[in-house]
Design an enzyme around this catalytic site. Sequence first.
Site, PDB file in Angstrom:
ATOM      1  N   GLU A   1       0.816  -1.233   0.000  1.00  0.00           N
ATOM      2  CA  GLU A   1       0.000   0.000   0.000  1.00  0.00           C
ATOM      3  C   GLU A   1       0.838   1.267   0.000  1.00  0.00           C
ATOM      4  O   GLU A   1       0.619   2.176   0.801  1.00  0.00           O
ATOM      5  CB  GLU A   1      -0.965  -0.026   1.206  1.00  0.00           C
ATOM      6  CG  GLU A   1      -1.895  -1.228   1.160  1.00  0.00           C
ATOM      7  CD  GLU A   1      -2.777  -1.377   2.404  1.00  0.00           C
ATOM      8  OE1 GLU A   1      -2.764  -0.488   3.265  1.00  0.00           O
ATOM      9  OE2 GLU A   1      -3.481  -2.409   2.498  1.00  0.00           O
TER      10      GLU A   1
ATOM     11  N   ASN B   1       2.327  -5.315  -3.035  1.00  0.00           N
ATOM     12  CA  ASN B   1       0.931  -5.655  -2.733  1.00  0.00           C
ATOM     13  C   ASN B   1       0.116  -4.388  -2.509  1.00  0.00           C
ATOM     14  O   ASN B   1       0.561  -3.478  -1.800  1.00  0.00           O
ATOM     15  CB  ASN B   1       0.924  -6.513  -1.444  1.00  0.00           C
ATOM     16  CG  ASN B   1      -0.401  -7.169  -1.142  1.00  0.00           C
ATOM     17  OD1 ASN B   1      -0.955  -7.881  -1.979  1.00  0.00           O
ATOM     18  ND2 ASN B   1      -0.911  -6.948   0.061  1.00  0.00           N
TER      19      ASN B   1
ATOM     20  N   HIS C   1     -10.261  -6.665  -2.028  1.00  0.00           N
ATOM     21  CA  HIS C   1     -11.341  -6.490  -1.043  1.00  0.00           C
ATOM     22  C   HIS C   1     -12.498  -5.806  -1.764  1.00  0.00           C
ATOM     23  O   HIS C   1     -12.447  -4.607  -2.038  1.00  0.00           O
ATOM     24  CB  HIS C   1     -10.864  -5.599   0.112  1.00  0.00           C
ATOM     25  CG  HIS C   1      -9.765  -6.204   0.927  1.00  0.00           C
ATOM     26  ND1 HIS C   1      -9.974  -7.277   1.768  1.00  0.00           N
ATOM     27  CD2 HIS C   1      -8.452  -5.890   1.034  1.00  0.00           C
ATOM     28  CE1 HIS C   1      -8.837  -7.593   2.363  1.00  0.00           C
ATOM     29  NE2 HIS C   1      -7.894  -6.773   1.930  1.00  0.00           N
TER      30      HIS C   1
ATOM     31  N   GLU D   1      -5.753 -11.039  -0.876  1.00  0.00           N
ATOM     32  CA  GLU D   1      -6.569 -10.772   0.323  1.00  0.00           C
ATOM     33  C   GLU D   1      -8.050 -10.793  -0.040  1.00  0.00           C
ATOM     34  O   GLU D   1      -8.840  -9.981   0.451  1.00  0.00           O
ATOM     35  CB  GLU D   1      -6.203  -9.403   0.933  1.00  0.00           C
ATOM     36  CG  GLU D   1      -4.736  -9.279   1.290  1.00  0.00           C
ATOM     37  CD  GLU D   1      -4.384  -7.949   1.971  1.00  0.00           C
ATOM     38  OE1 GLU D   1      -5.293  -7.226   2.426  1.00  0.00           O
ATOM     39  OE2 GLU D   1      -3.178  -7.645   2.050  1.00  0.00           O
TER      40      GLU D   1
ATOM     41  N   ASP E   1     -11.798 -10.892  -0.419  1.00  0.00           N
ATOM     42  CA  ASP E   1     -13.086 -11.055   0.257  1.00  0.00           C
ATOM     43  C   ASP E   1     -14.095 -10.195  -0.483  1.00  0.00           C
ATOM     44  O   ASP E   1     -13.739  -9.199  -1.106  1.00  0.00           O
ATOM     45  CB  ASP E   1     -13.041 -10.784   1.770  1.00  0.00           C
ATOM     46  CG  ASP E   1     -12.501  -9.446   2.192  1.00  0.00           C
ATOM     47  OD1 ASP E   1     -12.377  -8.539   1.341  1.00  0.00           O
ATOM     48  OD2 ASP E   1     -12.208  -9.278   3.394  1.00  0.00           O
TER      49      ASP E   1
HETATM   50  O1  G3I Z   1      -3.861  -7.368  19.080  1.00  0.00           O
HETATM   51  C1  G3I Z   1      -4.476  -6.166  19.558  1.00  0.00           C
HETATM   52  C2  G3I Z   1      -4.995  -6.338  20.946  1.00  0.00           C
HETATM   53  O2  G3I Z   1      -3.911  -6.574  21.798  1.00  0.00           O
HETATM   54  C3  G3I Z   1      -5.760  -5.084  21.328  1.00  0.00           C
HETATM   55  O3  G3I Z   1      -6.292  -5.225  22.604  1.00  0.00           O
HETATM   56  C4  G3I Z   1      -6.858  -4.798  20.347  1.00  0.00           C
HETATM   57  C5  G3I Z   1      -7.621  -3.509  20.664  1.00  0.00           C
HETATM   58  O4  G3I Z   1      -7.990  -2.815  19.511  1.00  0.00           O
HETATM   59  O5  G3I Z   1      -6.294  -4.650  19.072  1.00  0.00           O
HETATM   60  C6  G3I Z   1      -5.605  -5.794  18.627  1.00  0.00           C
HETATM   61  O6  G3I Z   1      -5.024  -5.481  17.405  1.00  0.00           O
HETATM   62  C7  G3I Z   1      -5.900  -5.428  16.290  1.00  0.00           C
HETATM   63  C8  G3I Z   1      -5.361  -6.395  15.248  1.00  0.00           C
HETATM   64  O7  G3I Z   1      -6.103  -6.279  14.067  1.00  0.00           O
HETATM   65  C9  G3I Z   1      -5.421  -7.842  15.719  1.00  0.00           C
HETATM   66  O8  G3I Z   1      -6.741  -8.222  15.927  1.00  0.00           O
HETATM   67  C10 G3I Z   1      -5.910  -4.014  15.752  1.00  0.00           C
HETATM   68  O9  G3I Z   1      -6.551  -3.151  16.668  1.00  0.00           O
HETATM   69  C11 G3I Z   1      -6.606  -3.972  14.422  1.00  0.00           C
HETATM   70  O10 G3I Z   1      -6.436  -2.688  13.851  1.00  0.00           O
HETATM   71  C12 G3I Z   1      -6.012  -4.998  13.493  1.00  0.00           C
HETATM   72  O11 G3I Z   1      -6.703  -4.953  12.249  1.00  0.00           O
HETATM   73  C13 G3I Z   1      -6.031  -5.533  11.162  1.00  0.00           C
HETATM   74  C14 G3I Z   1      -5.793  -4.495  10.096  1.00  0.00           C
HETATM   75  O12 G3I Z   1      -5.185  -5.107   8.977  1.00  0.00           O
HETATM   76  C15 G3I Z   1      -4.897  -3.372  10.598  1.00  0.00           C
HETATM   77  O13 G3I Z   1      -4.530  -2.531   9.577  1.00  0.00           O
HETATM   78  C16 G3I Z   1      -6.906  -6.651  10.626  1.00  0.00           C
HETATM   79  O14 G3I Z   1      -6.983  -7.710  11.589  1.00  0.00           O
HETATM   80  C17 G3I Z   1      -6.312  -7.190   9.328  1.00  0.00           C
HETATM   81  O15 G3I Z   1      -7.233  -8.063   8.714  1.00  0.00           O
HETATM   82  C18 G3I Z   1      -6.037  -6.043   8.371  1.00  0.00           C
HETATM   83  O16 G3I Z   1      -5.448  -6.562   7.211  1.00  0.00           O
HETATM   84  C19 G3I Z   1      -5.169  -5.619   6.173  1.00  0.00           C
HETATM   85  C20 G3I Z   1      -3.905  -6.084   5.482  1.00  0.00           C
HETATM   86  O17 G3I Z   1      -2.864  -6.234   6.412  1.00  0.00           O
HETATM   87  C21 G3I Z   1      -3.493  -5.099   4.388  1.00  0.00           C
HETATM   88  N1  G3I Z   1      -4.597  -4.880   3.452  1.00  0.00           N
HETATM   89  C22 G3I Z   1      -5.866  -4.505   4.061  1.00  0.00           C
HETATM   90  C23 G3I Z   1      -6.281  -5.521   5.124  1.00  0.00           C
HETATM   91  C24 G3I Z   1      -7.656  -5.211   5.687  1.00  0.00           C
HETATM   92  O18 G3I Z   1      -7.656  -3.984   6.362  1.00  0.00           O
END
Ligand code: G3I
Length: 305
Positions: free
Chosen positions: A127, A170, A206, A235, A237
Amino acid sequence: ASTLGAAAAEQGRYFGAAVAANHLGETPYASTLDTEFSSVTPENEMKWDATEPTRGTFTFGSADQIVNHAQSRGMKVRGHTLVWYSQLPGWVGNLGATDLRSAMNNHITQVMQHYQGRIHSWDVANEAFQDGDSGARRSSPFQDKLGDGYMEEAFRTARAADPAAKLCYNDYNIEGINAKSNAVYNMVRDFKARGVPIDCVGFQSHFNSASPVPYDYRENLQRFADLGVDVQITELDIEGSGTAQADNYSSVVRSCLAVSRCTGITVWGVTDKYSWRAGGTPLLFDGNYTKKPAYNAVLAALGGG
Ligand code: G3I
C-alpha cells in the site's frame, strides 16, 4: 477434487487463507483451514509492530506458531508484510533519515532470514500508493524521509536476505485499470527495465458494493503478467451473500485461471466469524464453518466438486 487446495493444485495454483494465531486452538477453525487450504498468510503476526516492537528486538512467537502449524501440515506460507505505513511501531516514525534507512534494511533482513526458505512469497512493500487519480506515492515515514528510492532499496535488500522467496508489491484498488494501478504498473515496468528485483504483484481484492469486482480484472492481471512478474490474488473477500456473492467469487477465480502467471489466490480469513469487516459476511465459510454458496462457486470454478 473436493477441497479448495486440491482443486487449485490441479490447476497449478495454491489456494490460501489469512490466519490469526489466536484462533488456531479453535477446533473447527483449524480443521477447516487444514482440510481446505494449501497456503496461509499471517493476518497480523508478521507486521512490523508484531515482529520488532522495539528497535532491534525481534519477536516471532505468534508468527512462528502459524508457520509451524502450516508447514507441519504441508501448507505453504505467504509473508505479509515488511514495509508498510500502518501497524508500524511509534519508534520507526521518530527516526531521522539515516537511522530509518538502516532500520528498514535491518527489519527486512532479520525477518526474512528468520523465515529463510519457508516463505514462498513476501509482500516486501504494501500500500505505497495513494488512492484516487494522482498516481502519487502515499505519505509514510519511508516515503517522506527517504523518497521514492526507498522502494527499490527495500526490494534489493529483500533479495539478498532470502534469494529463494518471490518478492511482491501488494496493494488494493489496483484490481482494475485505473490511475492507481497505472502508477504501480509503471513502477514495476521501471524495476524490470533497470534490473531491480521484483517477482510478483499482489492484488488484495477487497470487494464490496462501493468497490465491485472490476470488469477488466483479467485484462489488468494480464498486463502486469506481461511485464514478466507473477500475479497473485492476496486478500480476497467480497461482501454480500447468496448467489450474487457466489457469482462474484466465481468471476474472480475465472480471471485468475485465465492468466497463466496468476499463481494463487488467498482469501482474507477462514470464516465470516473473524473477518476484519466487523459484522460482514465476505468469506467462504459462515460463522458456523458451514460452506456458503460462494464456497461451492469457487470449488466449481477451480474444476472441483
Ligand atoms: O492485538 C491487539 C490487541 O492486543 C488489542 O487489545 C486490540 C484492541 O484494539 O487490538 C488488537 O489489534 C488489532 C489487530 O487487528 C489484531 O486483531 C488491531 O486493533 C486492528 O487494527 C487490526 O486490524 C487488522 C488491520 O489489517 C490493521 O490494519 C486486521 O486484523 C487485518 O485483517 C487487516 O489486514 C489488512 C492487510 O494487512 C493489508 N490490506 C488490508 C487488510 C484489511 O484492512
